[in-house]
Scaffold this motif. Sequence first.
Motif, PDB file in Angstrom:
ATOM      1  N   MET A   1      -3.627 104.412 107.796  1.00  0.00           N
ATOM      2  CA  MET A   1      -3.719 103.006 107.447  1.00  0.00           C
ATOM      3  C   MET A   1      -3.434 102.834 105.953  1.00  0.00           C
ATOM      4  O   MET A   1      -4.041 103.477 105.115  1.00  0.00           O
ATOM      5  CB  MET A   1      -5.145 102.525 107.758  1.00  0.00           C
ATOM      6  N   GLN A   2      -2.485 101.973 105.650  1.00  0.00           N
ATOM      7  CA  GLN A   2      -2.140 101.761 104.240  1.00  0.00           C
ATOM      8  C   GLN A   2      -2.761 100.461 103.740  1.00  0.00           C
ATOM      9  O   GLN A   2      -2.729  99.445 104.420  1.00  0.00           O
ATOM     10  CB  GLN A   2      -0.623 101.697 104.073  1.00  0.00           C
ATOM     11  N   LEU A   3      -3.340 100.555 102.540  1.00  0.00           N
ATOM     12  CA  LEU A   3      -3.909  99.356 101.940  1.00  0.00           C
ATOM     13  C   LEU A   3      -2.772  98.540 101.338  1.00  0.00           C
ATOM     14  O   LEU A   3      -1.945  99.074 100.601  1.00  0.00           O
ATOM     15  CB  LEU A   3      -4.892  99.740 100.819  1.00  0.00           C
ATOM     16  N   SER A   4      -2.703  97.285 101.672  1.00  0.00           N
ATOM     17  CA  SER A   4      -1.639  96.473 101.097  1.00  0.00           C
ATOM     18  C   SER A   4      -2.078  95.989  99.717  1.00  0.00           C
ATOM     19  O   SER A   4      -3.226  95.608  99.513  1.00  0.00           O
ATOM     20  CB  SER A   4      -1.321  95.281 102.010  1.00  0.00           C
ATOM     21  N   LYS A   5      -1.124  96.049  98.798  1.00  0.00           N
ATOM     22  CA  LYS A   5      -1.425  95.594  97.448  1.00  0.00           C
ATOM     23  C   LYS A   5      -1.393  94.079  97.441  1.00  0.00           C
ATOM     24  O   LYS A   5      -0.527  93.473  98.061  1.00  0.00           O
ATOM     25  CB  LYS A   5      -0.362  96.113  96.472  1.00  0.00           C
ATOM     26  N   LYS A   6      -2.328  93.483  96.735  1.00  0.00           N
ATOM     27  CA  LYS A   6      -2.343  92.026  96.638  1.00  0.00           C
ATOM     28  C   LYS A   6      -1.127  91.605  95.837  1.00  0.00           C
ATOM     29  O   LYS A   6      -0.843  92.170  94.786  1.00  0.00           O
ATOM     30  CB  LYS A   6      -3.624  91.563  95.942  1.00  0.00           C
ATOM     31  N   THR A   7      -0.413  90.640  96.346  1.00  0.00           N
ATOM     32  CA  THR A   7       0.718  90.120  95.592  1.00  0.00           C
ATOM     33  C   THR A   7       0.381  88.715  95.122  1.00  0.00           C
ATOM     34  O   THR A   7      -0.399  88.007  95.756  1.00  0.00           O
ATOM     35  CB  THR A   7       2.009  90.094  96.443  1.00  0.00           C
ATOM     36  N   TYR A   8       0.958  88.355  94.002  1.00  0.00           N
ATOM     37  CA  TYR A   8       0.671  87.059  93.391  1.00  0.00           C
ATOM     38  C   TYR A   8       1.963  86.274  93.225  1.00  0.00           C
ATOM     39  O   TYR A   8       3.004  86.852  92.910  1.00  0.00           O
ATOM     40  CB  TYR A   8       0.064  87.245  91.989  1.00  0.00           C
ATOM     41  N   THR A   9       1.868  84.977  93.387  1.00  0.00           N
ATOM     42  CA  THR A   9       3.005  84.134  93.036  1.00  0.00           C
ATOM     43  C   THR A   9       2.944  83.970  91.521  1.00  0.00           C
ATOM     44  O   THR A   9       1.909  84.272  90.902  1.00  0.00           O
ATOM     45  CB  THR A   9       2.908  82.734  93.687  1.00  0.00           C
ATOM     46  N   VAL A  10       4.017  83.492  90.931  1.00  0.00           N
ATOM     47  CA  VAL A  10       4.021  83.279  89.477  1.00  0.00           C
ATOM     48  C   VAL A  10       2.913  82.291  89.107  1.00  0.00           C
ATOM     49  O   VAL A  10       2.199  82.486  88.120  1.00  0.00           O
ATOM     50  CB  VAL A  10       5.407  82.781  88.995  1.00  0.00           C
ATOM     51  N   GLN A  11       2.707  81.256  89.944  1.00  0.00           N
ATOM     52  CA  GLN A  11       1.662  80.264  89.655  1.00  0.00           C
ATOM     53  C   GLN A  11       0.266  80.892  89.700  1.00  0.00           C
ATOM     54  O   GLN A  11      -0.558  80.644  88.825  1.00  0.00           O
ATOM     55  CB  GLN A  11       1.713  79.092  90.667  1.00  0.00           C
ATOM     56  N   GLU A  12       0.010  81.718  90.719  1.00  0.00           N
ATOM     57  CA  GLU A  12      -1.296  82.377  90.842  1.00  0.00           C
ATOM     58  C   GLU A  12      -1.543  83.305  89.655  1.00  0.00           C
ATOM     59  O   GLU A  12      -2.618  83.319  89.063  1.00  0.00           O
ATOM     60  CB  GLU A  12      -1.373  83.192  92.140  1.00  0.00           C
ATOM     61  N   ALA A  13      -0.527  84.079  89.334  1.00  0.00           N
ATOM     62  CA  ALA A  13      -0.646  85.034  88.224  1.00  0.00           C
ATOM     63  C   ALA A  13      -0.852  84.282  86.907  1.00  0.00           C
ATOM     64  O   ALA A  13      -1.640  84.712  86.059  1.00  0.00           O
ATOM     65  CB  ALA A  13       0.593  85.917  88.156  1.00  0.00           C
ATOM     66  N   THR A  14      -0.160  83.161  86.754  1.00  0.00           N
ATOM     67  CA  THR A  14      -0.299  82.362  85.527  1.00  0.00           C
ATOM     68  C   THR A  14      -1.726  81.861  85.392  1.00  0.00           C
ATOM     69  O   THR A  14      -2.337  81.980  84.327  1.00  0.00           O
ATOM     70  CB  THR A  14       0.696  81.175  85.533  1.00  0.00           C
ATOM     71  N   LYS A  15      -2.282  81.332  86.469  1.00  0.00           N
ATOM     72  CA  LYS A  15      -3.673  80.842  86.451  1.00  0.00           C
ATOM     73  C   LYS A  15      -4.633  81.985  86.091  1.00  0.00           C
ATOM     74  O   LYS A  15      -5.541  81.843  85.287  1.00  0.00           O
ATOM     75  CB  LYS A  15      -4.068  80.264  87.821  1.00  0.00           C
ATOM     76  N   LYS A  16      -4.425  83.138  86.735  1.00  0.00           N
ATOM     77  CA  LYS A  16      -5.271  84.302  86.499  1.00  0.00           C
ATOM     78  C   LYS A  16      -5.201  84.707  85.014  1.00  0.00           C
ATOM     79  O   LYS A  16      -6.226  85.011  84.401  1.00  0.00           O
ATOM     80  CB  LYS A  16      -4.784  85.450  87.392  1.00  0.00           C
ATOM     81  N   MET A  17      -4.012  84.683  84.451  1.00  0.00           N
ATOM     82  CA  MET A  17      -3.836  85.088  83.057  1.00  0.00           C
ATOM     83  C   MET A  17      -4.389  84.038  82.090  1.00  0.00           C
ATOM     84  O   MET A  17      -4.844  84.380  81.001  1.00  0.00           O
ATOM     85  CB  MET A  17      -2.359  85.389  82.755  1.00  0.00           C
ATOM     86  N   GLU A  18      -4.359  82.770  82.492  1.00  0.00           N
ATOM     87  CA  GLU A  18      -4.961  81.734  81.655  1.00  0.00           C
ATOM     88  C   GLU A  18      -6.459  82.007  81.518  1.00  0.00           C
ATOM     89  O   GLU A  18      -7.027  81.931  80.433  1.00  0.00           O
ATOM     90  CB  GLU A  18      -4.732  80.335  82.259  1.00  0.00           C
ATOM     91  N   HIS A  19      -7.105  82.353  82.634  1.00  0.00           N
ATOM     92  CA  HIS A  19      -8.537  82.683  82.598  1.00  0.00           C
ATOM     93  C   HIS A  19      -8.784  83.943  81.765  1.00  0.00           C
ATOM     94  O   HIS A  19      -9.732  84.009  80.986  1.00  0.00           O
ATOM     95  CB  HIS A  19      -9.096  82.873  84.018  1.00  0.00           C
ATOM     96  N   TYR A  20      -7.927  84.938  81.967  1.00  0.00           N
ATOM     97  CA  TYR A  20      -8.037  86.218  81.254  1.00  0.00           C
ATOM     98  C   TYR A  20      -7.972  85.988  79.739  1.00  0.00           C
ATOM     99  O   TYR A  20      -8.759  86.551  78.987  1.00  0.00           O
ATOM    100  CB  TYR A  20      -6.894  87.124  81.722  1.00  0.00           C
ATOM    101  N   CYS A  21      -7.061  85.125  79.307  1.00  0.00           N
ATOM    102  CA  CYS A  21      -6.888  84.856  77.875  1.00  0.00           C
ATOM    103  C   CYS A  21      -7.944  83.892  77.336  1.00  0.00           C
ATOM    104  O   CYS A  21      -8.292  83.949  76.160  1.00  0.00           O
ATOM    105  CB  CYS A  21      -5.502  84.299  77.594  1.00  0.00           C
ATOM    106  N   ALA A  22      -8.435  82.998  78.179  1.00  0.00           N
ATOM    107  CA  ALA A  22      -9.440  82.028  77.728  1.00  0.00           C
ATOM    108  C   ALA A  22     -10.791  82.715  77.526  1.00  0.00           C
ATOM    109  O   ALA A  22     -11.568  82.333  76.650  1.00  0.00           O
ATOM    110  CB  ALA A  22      -9.571  80.898  78.740  1.00  0.00           C
ATOM    111  N   TYR A  23     -11.059  83.744  78.324  1.00  0.00           N
ATOM    112  CA  TYR A  23     -12.323  84.465  78.261  1.00  0.00           C
ATOM    113  C   TYR A  23     -12.487  85.187  76.921  1.00  0.00           C
ATOM    114  O   TYR A  23     -13.569  85.227  76.349  1.00  0.00           O
ATOM    115  CB  TYR A  23     -12.399  85.464  79.420  1.00  0.00           C
ATOM    116  N   GLN A  24     -11.394  85.775  76.435  1.00  0.00           N
ATOM    117  CA  GLN A  24     -11.435  86.575  75.210  1.00  0.00           C
ATOM    118  C   GLN A  24     -10.035  86.605  74.632  1.00  0.00           C
ATOM    119  O   GLN A  24      -9.060  86.619  75.371  1.00  0.00           O
ATOM    120  CB  GLN A  24     -11.879  87.983  75.600  1.00  0.00           C
ATOM    121  N   GLU A  25      -9.918  86.640  73.299  1.00  0.00           N
ATOM    122  CA  GLU A  25      -8.590  86.731  72.678  1.00  0.00           C
ATOM    123  C   GLU A  25      -7.892  87.997  73.160  1.00  0.00           C
ATOM    124  O   GLU A  25      -8.510  89.057  73.242  1.00  0.00           O
ATOM    125  CB  GLU A  25      -8.700  86.773  71.146  1.00  0.00           C
TER     126      GLU A  25
END
Length: 158
Positions: A1-25
Amino acid sequence: MQLSKKTYTVQEATKKMEHYCAYQERCHQEVRQKLTGMHMIPEAIDIIIVHLLEHNFLNEERFAKAFVGGKFRVKKWGRRRLAFELKKKDVVKVNINQALREIENEEYIEVFNGLAEKKADSIKETNKLKKRKKLIDFLIYKGWESHLVYEKANELIP
């Protein structure tokens, strides 16, 4: 059984990175690594980084100032170590120098003296030469300038 890697759309990844950058410089390198870890293609990474820059989530000058302020006050790093660590993160020289100028000379010397005296008191070595060497090695490792270090070591351990 292979674990599938989570894939992100550009919009999802952008939102995730906005949170990542807002949390800490963050620096560009950290964001790029995080996106690479999310299996984003280089074109998407560039689009997201441009978005973060345009919307001020990512600002390397601000990152450098926050990094220097934090590491200087909390870890008591000297200018040499601060500059070295920022260079490792691919921060441009202009931003490094700008951030280092934020440290007042008076405060810099005050922190250095306090750190050196505290360390000298805590070294249990009885041999003066060994004790002085331990103090010097510690302060050099912390990134303090050698002329300050040797002067202080000779003053504290004559």
